[in-house]
Motif scaffolding. Structure first.
Motif, PDB file in Angstrom:
ATOM      1  N   ARG A 125     -27.511  -5.440 -12.243  1.00 40.75           N
ATOM      2  CA  ARG A 125     -26.050  -5.429 -12.351  1.00 40.75           C
ATOM      3  C   ARG A 125     -25.608  -5.968 -13.707  1.00 40.75           C
ATOM      4  O   ARG A 125     -24.662  -5.473 -14.296  1.00 40.75           O
ATOM      5  N   GLY A 126     -26.299  -7.014 -14.169  1.00 37.85           N
ATOM      6  CA  GLY A 126     -25.964  -7.574 -15.470  1.00 37.85           C
ATOM      7  C   GLY A 126     -26.103  -6.523 -16.562  1.00 37.85           C
ATOM      8  O   GLY A 126     -25.253  -6.398 -17.446  1.00 37.85           O
ATOM      9  N   ALA A 135     -21.399 -12.095  -9.601  1.00 36.44           N
ATOM     10  CA  ALA A 135     -21.796 -10.711  -9.332  1.00 36.44           C
ATOM     11  C   ALA A 135     -23.228 -10.477  -9.792  1.00 36.44           C
ATOM     12  O   ALA A 135     -23.965  -9.701  -9.192  1.00 36.44           O
ATOM     13  N   ILE A 136     -23.647 -11.161 -10.855  1.00 38.53           N
ATOM     14  CA  ILE A 136     -24.975 -10.908 -11.407  1.00 38.53           C
ATOM     15  C   ILE A 136     -26.039 -11.782 -10.747  1.00 38.53           C
ATOM     16  O   ILE A 136     -27.030 -11.275 -10.231  1.00 38.53           O
ATOM     17  N   ILE A 137     -25.861 -13.128 -10.732  1.00 37.74           N
ATOM     18  CA  ILE A 137     -26.941 -13.976 -10.222  1.00 37.74           C
ATOM     19  C   ILE A 137     -26.632 -14.568  -8.860  1.00 37.74           C
ATOM     20  O   ILE A 137     -27.367 -15.418  -8.384  1.00 37.74           O
ATOM     21  N   GLY A 138     -25.556 -14.164  -8.234  1.00 34.84           N
ATOM     22  CA  GLY A 138     -25.266 -14.650  -6.891  1.00 34.84           C
ATOM     23  C   GLY A 138     -24.504 -15.960  -6.920  1.00 34.84           C
ATOM     24  O   GLY A 138     -24.533 -16.678  -7.920  1.00 34.84           O
ATOM     25  N   ARG A 177     -32.720 -12.963  -5.759  1.00 31.66           N
ATOM     26  CA  ARG A 177     -31.331 -12.540  -5.959  1.00 31.66           C
ATOM     27  C   ARG A 177     -31.044 -12.318  -7.442  1.00 31.66           C
ATOM     28  O   ARG A 177     -30.379 -11.358  -7.832  1.00 31.66           O
ATOM     29  N   VAL A 178     -31.581 -13.232  -8.277  1.00 31.83           N
ATOM     30  CA  VAL A 178     -31.367 -13.106  -9.716  1.00 31.83           C
ATOM     31  C   VAL A 178     -31.992 -11.800 -10.221  1.00 31.83           C
ATOM     32  O   VAL A 178     -31.403 -11.082 -11.026  1.00 31.83           O
ATOM     33  N   LEU A 237     -25.900 -22.567  -9.980  1.00 35.67           N
ATOM     34  CA  LEU A 237     -26.423 -21.989 -11.226  1.00 35.67           C
ATOM     35  C   LEU A 237     -25.349 -21.161 -11.941  1.00 35.67           C
ATOM     36  O   LEU A 237     -25.170 -21.288 -13.153  1.00 35.67           O
ATOM     37  N   GLY A 248     -29.887  -9.076  -9.416  1.00 33.88           N
ATOM     38  CA  GLY A 248     -28.677  -9.178 -10.216  1.00 33.88           C
ATOM     39  C   GLY A 248     -28.847  -8.709 -11.641  1.00 33.88           C
ATOM     40  O   GLY A 248     -27.894  -8.237 -12.256  1.00 33.88           O
ATOM     41  N   PHE A 305     -23.316  -4.214 -16.451  1.00 32.03           N
ATOM     42  CA  PHE A 305     -22.115  -4.803 -17.033  1.00 32.03           C
ATOM     43  C   PHE A 305     -22.142  -4.699 -18.555  1.00 32.03           C
ATOM     44  O   PHE A 305     -21.142  -4.355 -19.191  1.00 32.03           O
ATOM     45  N   TYR A 342     -17.814  -2.117 -13.304  1.00 26.86           N
ATOM     46  CA  TYR A 342     -18.006  -2.894 -14.522  1.00 26.86           C
ATOM     47  C   TYR A 342     -17.367  -2.269 -15.738  1.00 26.86           C
ATOM     48  O   TYR A 342     -16.991  -2.969 -16.671  1.00 26.86           O
ATOM     49  N   LEU A 384     -16.860 -15.511 -12.080  1.00 28.90           N
ATOM     50  CA  LEU A 384     -16.759 -14.278 -11.284  1.00 28.90           C
ATOM     51  C   LEU A 384     -17.852 -13.297 -11.673  1.00 28.90           C
ATOM     52  O   LEU A 384     -18.543 -12.720 -10.834  1.00 28.90           O
ATOM     53  N   LEU A 385     -17.976 -13.123 -12.985  1.00 25.51           N
ATOM     54  CA  LEU A 385     -18.943 -12.178 -13.535  1.00 25.51           C
ATOM     55  C   LEU A 385     -20.362 -12.606 -13.192  1.00 25.51           C
ATOM     56  O   LEU A 385     -21.180 -11.793 -12.737  1.00 25.51           O
ATOM     57  N   PHE A 417     -14.205  -6.543 -10.263  1.00 22.64           N
ATOM     58  CA  PHE A 417     -15.500  -7.191  -9.997  1.00 22.64           C
ATOM     59  C   PHE A 417     -15.932  -6.946  -8.560  1.00 22.64           C
ATOM     60  O   PHE A 417     -17.093  -6.680  -8.285  1.00 22.64           O
ATOM     61  N   TYR A 452     -17.464  -3.739  -8.065  1.00 26.04           N
ATOM     62  CA  TYR A 452     -18.566  -3.495  -9.022  1.00 26.04           C
ATOM     63  C   TYR A 452     -18.203  -2.406 -10.026  1.00 26.04           C
ATOM     64  O   TYR A 452     -19.059  -1.633 -10.450  1.00 26.04           O
TER      65      TYR A 452
END
Lengths: 271, 270
Positions: B56-57, A140-143, B49-50, A147, B53, B60, B241, A136-137, B236, B239
């Motif tokens: 966001r990471g 949210a971060i890498i889609g 996308r990464v 992966l 992200g 978190f 966090y 889940l986490l 989640f 968002y």
């Protein structure tokens, strides 16, 4: 041995009066807690649905049988993804778990005061959070996608592998290490020739064992969108396509049984 | 012979290879590399996308530095309480059902038909994952903690009965026979001949299972079966966090406390 005097005759008891009183209160407390818990569950339940459950179960069963066999052509890619998630996740986890295990083992850690607690914290925190939550986490971060599944499985497995591995390291035979040290070997040579050969069987066993568990876990990662056969499961559930659900469940079951068999065979060959 | 010795002194020692046969060794190595390449190739990574992200990471990770226990305090508290309630009830019921099944699944106690039935129950319970059982039970019994409770009880049976049955099978026969020789009934035989031998193991396994049940109860909410998982999923999705970090910290804290507690109890009974 507690002996109580009962009307002139001496009677043997297993426990003293205080001890049995404490035990009795323990049981009372346990039962009370259970009753309170059950009460809460019962309050949160719509009992009408429960009484209706046999009919609904029967309904689902008639809808789900027979499985839609032709759908299996669409499951090839998802099951391949699932196996890849489990395998790659396990490999990455092992790479990360080895240093953590050496830092956590009492006899190889460079500092028992600072580094060992940090390693133990990594072990506990990665282990106590389920791979679905990690997924889940990470989604949210890498889609969403494979992966996220691989990384989720990898993180989740670190703690498990490192815990078993550091216990194996702590149990090694110190004499072999001393013998290697006595030849004037450096710290790394002692590691490579004194410690590593001793933990190699345990390491291989842990790797296969965790791979087997990871096959199970990766089959459901798709429920939250992290790739694999779980994606098909959740989309079939969403449209209430029960014949597809039953087929997917059969495929998952087959994958789990086969992986368990492979893992048992490999472990039998190693140990 | 002397020349050979000279040669050997000249060449440094080398570790013998792990797989003796060279052909098999190279097939394994090449096969593994080919599989890994194929496996990595199937992973599609959207680096854009990464990159998005990563922000966001970072958020978190910052969330862990500043966990928010208060703004969703009521939801967290209720979810956590529901998880604990499910864990306790399911562990009690699951362990109570596991014991007779474990007795039935031990070959040295049970007759063959009982043994096969109990082993079948264990196999079914172990083959189905908790989350899949939960999906089916939610479909049948409706949303709420009852489905979670049933799921965890069911999963407990497979785990506990299997390990307990193995322990009963490897028990010391002499003690059990001594009780039998004194003319004990079947119940007395189990109670005085078998039970004392497997009790420490039963307590240890039960503690471990409570630990597992709590961890599992944290995800059952994802499919609507009650517990903290639903709150976590919402956090989640929004968002939030800081809230998610707070929930994860609470889960880790409770698991650590349980592990510590079970360590103490296991050390005392053994």
């Amino acid at each position: 041995m507690p002996v109580l005097d009962k009307a002139g005759t001496q009677v043997w008891h297993r426990r003293t009066r205080n001890e049995s009183l404490v035990r009795w209160f323990g049981w009372l407390l346990g039962v009370a807690v259970f009753v309170v818990c059950w009460q809460r569950i019962s309050d949160a339940t719509t009992w009408f649905f429960v009484w209706d459950a046999p009919r609904i179960a029967d309904d689902i069963w008639t809808r789900a049988t027979p499985p839609r066999w032709e759908y299996i052509t669409q499951l090839g890619r998802p099951i391949w993804d699932t196996i890849n998630i489990a395998t790659l996740g396990t490999i990455i986890a092992l790479f990360l778990a080895v240093p953590v295990a050496f830092l956590a083992a009492r006899n190889t850690t460079p500092s028992a005061l600072i580094i060992r607690p940090i390693a133990l914290l990594i072990i506990v925190s990665t282990r106590s959070i389920n791979s679905l939550i990690w997924a889940l986490l990470l989604i949210a971060i890498i889609g969403p996608g494979v992966l996220a599944g691989v990384v989720a499985i990898a993180i989740r497995s670190i703690g498990f592998c490192a815990k078993l591995l550091y216990e194996a390291i702590e149990e090694i035979d110190i004499k072999q290490v001393e013998a290697i040290t006595a030849t004037g070997a450096s710290r790394w040579q002692v590691m490579a020739y004194g410690i590593v050969p001793q933990i190699m069987p345990a390491f291989a066993g842990i790797a296969v064992f965790r791979w087997d568990i990871n096959i199970r876990e990766s089959t459901v990662l798709g429920l939250v969108g992290a790739g694999g056969i779980g994606l098909q499961l959740s989309s079939s559930l969403n449209v209430l396509a029960w014949p597809q659900v039953s087929l997917i469940l059969l495929v998952i079951l087959a994958a789990v049984v086969i992986s368990e068999w492979v893992s048992a065979k490999v472990r039998g060959a190693i140990i | 012979m002397t020349a050979r010795l000279e040669d050997m002194v000249g060449t440094p020692w080398r570790k013998p290879p792990f797989v003796r046969s060279a052909a098999l060794r190279w097939t394994l190595i090449v096969g593994t590399i080919a599989y890994l390449i194929a496996a990595f190739a199937t992973i599609e990574v959207d680096w854009g996308r990464v990159y998005i992200g990563l922000e966001r990471g970072w958020q978190f990770i910052l969330g862990f530095a500043n966990p928010d226990f208060t703004s969703r305090g009521k939801d967290i508290w209720e979810g956590l309480l529901e998880s604990i309630v499910m864990t306790v009830a399911a562990s009690v019921v699951g362990i109570a059902i596991s014991i007779p099944i474990a007795l039935g699944a031990a070959r040295n106690i049970a007759p063959l038909p009982v043994y096969l039935v109990c082993r079948a129950i264990i196999a079914v319970s172990r083959a189905l994952q908790e989350i899949i059982v939960a999906i089916l039970l939610v479909a049948i019994f409706g949303f709420g903690p009852l489905a979670g409770f049933l799921t965890l009880s069911f999963a407990t049976i497979g785990f506990l009965s299997k390990l307990l049955a193995e322990d009963i099978e490897s028990m010391d026969r002499v003690q059990a026979e001594a009780i039998k020789a004194s003319g004990a009934s079947w119940m007395q035989w189990i109670n005085y001949g078998v039970q004392p031998q497997v009790m420490p193991r039963l307590i240890g396994l039960s503690m471990y299972r409570i630990d597992i049940n709590f961890r599992e109860s944290a995800i059952l909410g994802l499919v609507g079966a009650g517990g903290i998982g639903a709150t976590l999923n919402t956090a989640f999705d929004r968002y939030e966090y800081n809230t998610a970090a707070a929930i994860l910290l609470l889960i880790i804290g409770i698991v650590m406390a349980l592990e510590y507690l079970s360590g103490i109890i296991r050390a005392r009974v053994q």
